[in-house]
Design a protein around this motif. Sequence first.
Motif, PDB file in Angstrom:
ATOM      1  N   ARG A 106       0.888  -1.208  -0.096  1.00 20.15           N
ATOM      2  CA  ARG A 106      -0.038  -0.086   0.003  1.00 20.15           C
ATOM      3  C   ARG A 106       0.826   1.374   0.119  1.00 20.15           C
ATOM      4  O   ARG A 106       2.033   1.198   0.612  1.00 20.15           O
TER       5      ARG A 106
ATOM      6  N   THR B 158      -0.590   4.376   4.264  1.00 25.44           N
ATOM      7  CA  THR B 158      -1.266   3.971   5.658  1.00 25.44           C
ATOM      8  C   THR B 158      -2.857   4.285   5.784  1.00 25.44           C
ATOM      9  O   THR B 158      -3.261   5.632   5.248  1.00 25.44           O
ATOM     10  N   ASP B 159      -3.556   3.510   6.449  1.00 28.67           N
ATOM     11  CA  ASP B 159      -4.797   4.111   6.982  1.00 28.67           C
ATOM     12  C   ASP B 159      -4.873   5.513   7.710  1.00 28.67           C
ATOM     13  O   ASP B 159      -5.483   6.341   7.551  1.00 28.67           O
ATOM     14  N   GLU B 160      -3.799   5.488   8.569  1.00 27.77           N
ATOM     15  CA  GLU B 160      -3.568   6.872   9.351  1.00 27.77           C
ATOM     16  C   GLU B 160      -3.223   7.805   8.412  1.00 27.77           C
ATOM     17  O   GLU B 160      -3.647   8.946   8.577  1.00 27.77           O
TER      18      GLU B 160
ATOM     19  N   ARG C  73     -11.063   0.694   0.950  1.00 25.28           N
ATOM     20  CA  ARG C  73     -10.319   0.617   2.370  1.00 25.28           C
ATOM     21  C   ARG C  73     -11.171   0.881   3.415  1.00 25.28           C
ATOM     22  O   ARG C  73     -11.205   0.214   4.409  1.00 25.28           O
ATOM     23  N   PHE C  74     -12.330   1.872   3.135  1.00 28.93           N
ATOM     24  CA  PHE C  74     -13.248   2.128   4.282  1.00 28.93           C
ATOM     25  C   PHE C  74     -14.712   1.866   4.018  1.00 28.93           C
ATOM     26  O   PHE C  74     -15.370   2.042   5.095  1.00 28.93           O
TER      27      PHE C  74
ATOM     28  N   GLN D 232     -14.288   7.740  10.988  1.00 29.65           N
ATOM     29  CA  GLN D 232     -13.041   7.410  11.380  1.00 29.65           C
ATOM     30  C   GLN D 232     -11.925   8.630  11.242  1.00 29.65           C
ATOM     31  O   GLN D 232     -10.909   8.629  12.248  1.00 29.65           O
TER      32      GLN D 232
END
Length: 201
Positions: A5, A8-10, A46-47, A56
């Motif tokens: 990826r 990152t999700d963050e 992803r979400f 989120q």
Amino acid sequence: MARPREHTDEEILSAASDVLLEQGVKVATSVIAARLGLSSAALFHRFGSKRNLIIQALMPKPPNLEQVHSGPDERPIAEQLAEIGESIVAHMQAMAPRVQALHAAGMPVKELFRQTESPPPVLMFQSLSAWFQRAIDQGRIQPGSPENYAIAFLGSMHGRHFFGEVLGIPFSTSREDYIQSATQMFTLGCVSARERQEGGQ
């Protein structure tokens, strides 16, 4: 072999938070994706949904409680409470626009917090109550309800933000001056005689 990826999700949530706070919750998902150099499809993959991404990205983060968990230390109570007060006010200022944006998106924070085991305000209240209990046990704060002490202190820190930011009432003193003054007044009413003598108050 799966391709790693690129974000990152963050990183995605941080960028989404910036866009949502800058442009409002009605902003197109494509705008958030463009900020990251991604496609809208990648965000949904992803979400799951825009709603989930908004929740989120904007859900208030837990406050920094390190100094609350580790104290009270040997320094004067007033000095420590002033530091804690700075953290409370900074957290409040960071949290308020997120709460307002979630409310504007039709997502009451009260309902979202019910899905969280330990909502940030509850964590702060519980941790600060424990801090006051330890100060009482050390003989540095007059005996009393640690929960009452915590509520009174939190209220004094949140009050200026409410009157200044929400109601738009102007203040002649800075945030830092207010915290110092409020902390001094608070400690005058609750610190023990021993603490006054040892702390030079």
